[in-house]
Design a protein around this motif. Structure first.
Motif, PDB file in Angstrom:
ATOM      1  N   GLN B  79       0.670  -1.096  -0.033  1.00  0.00           N
ATOM      2  CA  GLN B  79      -0.150  -0.389  -0.231  1.00  0.00           C
ATOM      3  C   GLN B  79       0.892   1.324  -0.286  1.00  0.00           C
ATOM      4  O   GLN B  79       0.466   2.430   0.202  1.00  0.00           O
ATOM      5  CB  GLN B  79      -1.010   0.309   1.183  1.00  0.00           C
ATOM      6  N   SER B  80       2.051   1.301  -0.002  1.00  0.00           N
ATOM      7  CA  SER B  80       2.727   2.699  -0.251  1.00  0.00           C
ATOM      8  C   SER B  80       3.303   2.918  -0.577  1.00  0.00           C
ATOM      9  O   SER B  80       3.743   2.079  -2.078  1.00  0.00           O
ATOM     10  CB  SER B  80       4.151   1.733   1.547  1.00  0.00           C
ATOM     11  N   ARG B  81       3.541   4.049  -1.066  1.00  0.00           N
ATOM     12  CA  ARG B  81       4.016   4.727  -1.778  1.00  0.00           C
ATOM     13  C   ARG B  81       5.609   4.931  -1.656  1.00  0.00           C
ATOM     14  O   ARG B  81       5.874   6.491  -1.398  1.00  0.00           O
ATOM     15  CB  ARG B  81       3.862   5.735  -2.946  1.00  0.00           C
ATOM     16  N   PRO B  82       6.601   4.374  -1.575  1.00  0.00           N
ATOM     17  CA  PRO B  82       7.925   4.970  -1.271  1.00  0.00           C
ATOM     18  C   PRO B  82       8.731   6.311  -1.818  1.00  0.00           C
ATOM     19  O   PRO B  82       8.789   6.289  -3.117  1.00  0.00           O
ATOM     20  CB  PRO B  82       8.896   3.799  -1.033  1.00  0.00           C
ATOM     21  N   CYS B  83       9.301   7.143  -1.705  1.00  0.00           N
ATOM     22  CA  CYS B  83       9.457   8.628  -2.284  1.00  0.00           C
ATOM     23  C   CYS B  83      11.320   8.300  -2.114  1.00  0.00           C
ATOM     24  O   CYS B  83      12.024   7.670  -0.946  1.00  0.00           O
ATOM     25  CB  CYS B  83       8.917   9.746  -0.996  1.00  0.00           C
ATOM     26  N   LYS B  84      11.852   8.570  -3.263  1.00  0.00           N
ATOM     27  CA  LYS B  84      13.348   8.667  -3.148  1.00  0.00           C
ATOM     28  C   LYS B  84      13.310   9.867  -3.941  1.00  0.00           C
ATOM     29  O   LYS B  84      12.737  10.448  -4.269  1.00  0.00           O
ATOM     30  CB  LYS B  84      13.727   8.155  -4.397  1.00  0.00           C
ATOM     31  N   LEU B  85      14.731  10.223  -3.180  1.00  0.00           N
ATOM     32  CA  LEU B  85      15.563  11.508  -3.556  1.00  0.00           C
ATOM     33  C   LEU B  85      15.761  11.490  -4.992  1.00  0.00           C
ATOM     34  O   LEU B  85      16.763  10.731  -4.960  1.00  0.00           O
ATOM     35  CB  LEU B  85      16.613  12.453  -2.797  1.00  0.00           C
ATOM     36  N   GLU B  86      16.016  12.408  -5.803  1.00  0.00           N
ATOM     37  CA  GLU B  86      16.338  12.134  -7.101  1.00  0.00           C
ATOM     38  C   GLU B  86      17.789  13.940  -6.852  1.00  0.00           C
ATOM     39  O   GLU B  86      17.132  14.771  -7.114  1.00  0.00           O
ATOM     40  CB  GLU B  86      15.205  12.695  -8.142  1.00  0.00           C
ATOM     41  N   ALA B  87      18.370  13.177  -7.629  1.00  0.00           N
ATOM     42  CA  ALA B  87      19.963  14.114  -7.586  1.00  0.00           C
ATOM     43  C   ALA B  87      19.979  14.797  -8.332  1.00  0.00           C
ATOM     44  O   ALA B  87      20.563  16.046  -8.458  1.00  0.00           O
ATOM     45  CB  ALA B  87      21.574  13.172  -7.811  1.00  0.00           C
ATOM     46  N   LYS B  88      19.783  15.062 -10.050  1.00  0.00           N
ATOM     47  CA  LYS B  88      19.491  15.470 -11.095  1.00  0.00           C
ATOM     48  C   LYS B  88      19.253  17.227 -10.963  1.00  0.00           C
ATOM     49  O   LYS B  88      20.045  17.962 -11.282  1.00  0.00           O
ATOM     50  CB  LYS B  88      18.884  15.039 -12.404  1.00  0.00           C
ATOM     51  N   PRO B  89      17.627  18.031 -10.566  1.00  0.00           N
ATOM     52  CA  PRO B  89      17.391  19.191 -10.677  1.00  0.00           C
ATOM     53  C   PRO B  89      18.626  19.633  -9.346  1.00  0.00           C
ATOM     54  O   PRO B  89      18.563  20.812  -9.918  1.00  0.00           O
ATOM     55  CB  PRO B  89      16.394  19.413  -9.939  1.00  0.00           C
ATOM     56  N   LEU B  90      18.890  19.137  -8.112  1.00  0.00           N
ATOM     57  CA  LEU B  90      20.091  19.932  -7.524  1.00  0.00           C
ATOM     58  C   LEU B  90      21.371  19.935  -8.525  1.00  0.00           C
ATOM     59  O   LEU B  90      21.814  20.727  -8.469  1.00  0.00           O
ATOM     60  CB  LEU B  90      20.508  18.598  -6.371  1.00  0.00           C
ATOM     61  N   GLN B  91      21.711  18.697  -9.251  1.00  0.00           N
ATOM     62  CA  GLN B  91      23.198  19.691  -9.945  1.00  0.00           C
ATOM     63  C   GLN B  91      22.597  20.590 -11.141  1.00  0.00           C
ATOM     64  O   GLN B  91      23.576  21.276 -10.868  1.00  0.00           O
ATOM     65  CB  GLN B  91      23.200  18.564 -11.066  1.00  0.00           C
ATOM     66  N   GLU B  92      21.698  20.623 -11.569  1.00  0.00           N
ATOM     67  CA  GLU B  92      21.056  21.726 -11.878  1.00  0.00           C
ATOM     68  C   GLU B  92      21.119  23.140 -11.047  1.00  0.00           C
ATOM     69  O   GLU B  92      21.436  24.514 -12.080  1.00  0.00           O
ATOM     70  CB  GLU B  92      19.277  21.586 -12.711  1.00  0.00           C
ATOM     71  N   VAL B  93      20.784  23.263 -10.189  1.00  0.00           N
ATOM     72  CA  VAL B  93      20.769  24.540  -9.169  1.00  0.00           C
ATOM     73  C   VAL B  93      22.597  24.700  -8.958  1.00  0.00           C
ATOM     74  O   VAL B  93      22.619  25.660  -9.310  1.00  0.00           O
ATOM     75  CB  VAL B  93      20.212  24.270  -8.004  1.00  0.00           C
ATOM     76  N   ALA B  94      22.772  23.292  -9.072  1.00  0.00           N
ATOM     77  CA  ALA B  94      24.641  23.934  -8.254  1.00  0.00           C
ATOM     78  C   ALA B  94      24.846  24.368 -10.132  1.00  0.00           C
ATOM     79  O   ALA B  94      25.917  25.618  -9.703  1.00  0.00           O
ATOM     80  CB  ALA B  94      25.010  22.154  -8.584  1.00  0.00           C
ATOM     81  N   THR B  95      24.448  24.310 -11.665  1.00  0.00           N
ATOM     82  CA  THR B  95      24.918  24.791 -12.791  1.00  0.00           C
ATOM     83  C   THR B  95      24.157  25.876 -12.729  1.00  0.00           C
ATOM     84  O   THR B  95      25.854  27.042 -12.958  1.00  0.00           O
ATOM     85  CB  THR B  95      24.457  24.361 -14.210  1.00  0.00           C
ATOM     86  N   PHE B  96      23.675  25.903 -12.454  1.00  0.00           N
ATOM     87  CA  PHE B  96      22.544  27.582 -11.823  1.00  0.00           C
ATOM     88  C   PHE B  96      24.104  28.759 -11.137  1.00  0.00           C
ATOM     89  O   PHE B  96      24.061  29.803 -11.498  1.00  0.00           O
ATOM     90  CB  PHE B  96      21.234  27.395 -11.356  1.00  0.00           C
ATOM     91  N   LEU B  97      24.269  28.025  -9.784  1.00  0.00           N
ATOM     92  CA  LEU B  97      25.113  28.837  -9.265  1.00  0.00           C
ATOM     93  C   LEU B  97      26.421  28.830  -9.443  1.00  0.00           C
ATOM     94  O   LEU B  97      26.785  29.582  -9.659  1.00  0.00           O
ATOM     95  CB  LEU B  97      25.029  28.244  -7.633  1.00  0.00           C
ATOM     96  N   ALA B  98      26.662  28.257 -10.195  1.00  0.00           N
ATOM     97  CA  ALA B  98      27.836  27.931 -10.914  1.00  0.00           C
ATOM     98  C   ALA B  98      28.723  28.998 -12.189  1.00  0.00           C
ATOM     99  O   ALA B  98      29.586  29.650 -11.655  1.00  0.00           O
ATOM    100  CB  ALA B  98      28.636  27.050 -12.165  1.00  0.00           C
TER     101      ALA B  98
END
Lengths: 124, 124
Positions: B79-98
């Motif tokens: 019944q559960s819908r386990p959630c998982k962190l995905e890395a890609k968008p954080l990398q996009e933020v890192a690219t923006f910051l760069a």
DNA sequence: AACATATTTAACCATATGGTTAAATATGTT
DNA sequence: AACATATTTAACCATATGGTTAAATATGTT
């Protein structure tokens, strides 16, 4: 049962925490374009507004949001109020990201080793 | 006169660009707390919701926002819908910051040399 | 089949956000 | 003083956002 205190502002007109203000400010493409322009150097509100198809008051509002987030500051030069990009909030974003950097670098490493293993198989 | 095209979505129900979605998702302290929890590992919606003083549907909505930003994914386990962190968008933020990293590192350098100059004077 | 558990969807509401136009303000020039 | 330039403020509006409760859905257990 543990409850996180997610925002410590006690009054009803809740002043969002600073990181929320920064991310909100960055969440708008017009504001990101303004920051990109300001990375090239200080400039007036009029010049900042020129490229956009929106009224000057709309741009003033965007600048207010950027200022609330600490991303820009404004000075006075005759009638003009030149805007300047401020670095500190961007550093705070970097600090936030750093918490996860290990996480996504690890995932990249996993990808790396996967690709490496494919490579090794290819060369067997 | 140059006009920037700030958002290329042509239909009226404007789908904000991905970076805007990511920053919007990060602009809420509840959602950042959820991400922090997920950095420790995959977990159920119920467990994610437990620490917060809000209803389950409210948490579901936050998860939707995180998912739209690509910051999490959900699978199915009974019944559960386990959630998982995905890395890609954080990398996009890192690219923006760069883009700005040079800018704020430069400013830190200026502070450094200022502090250094104070130091030199002290030792004169 | 009936019940339990986990989660989502629907309908609603108050406030925030991003835009508008018209008027006000601050400074400089004639 | 009157006018010009640069910017902000006020009042308004439509839509988005973040919450609620009640009901629906998906899966597992008895």
């Amino acid at each position: 049962m543990v409850k996180y205190v997610v925002n410590n502002a006690s009054n009803l007109t809740m002043t969002a925490d600073q990181l929320s203000n920064i991310f909100s400010a960055l969440a708008d493409p017009t504001r990101r374009a303004i920051l990109a322009r300001l990375a090239l150097g200080e400039t007036s509100v009029n010049e900042l507004a020129a490229p956009f198809e929106m009224s000057l008051p709309a741009v003033t509002k965007h600048l207010k949001v950027l200022q609330r987030a600490g991303l820009i500051s404004q000075s006075r030069q005759a009638q003009s109020r030149p805007c300047k990009l401020e670095a500190k909030p961007l550093q705070e974003v970097a600090t936030f990201l750093a918490q996860y950097q290990q996480f996504w670098e690890q995932r990249l490493d996993q990808l790396d080793s996967y690709l490496l293993s494919l490579n090794l198989k290819e060369n067997e």
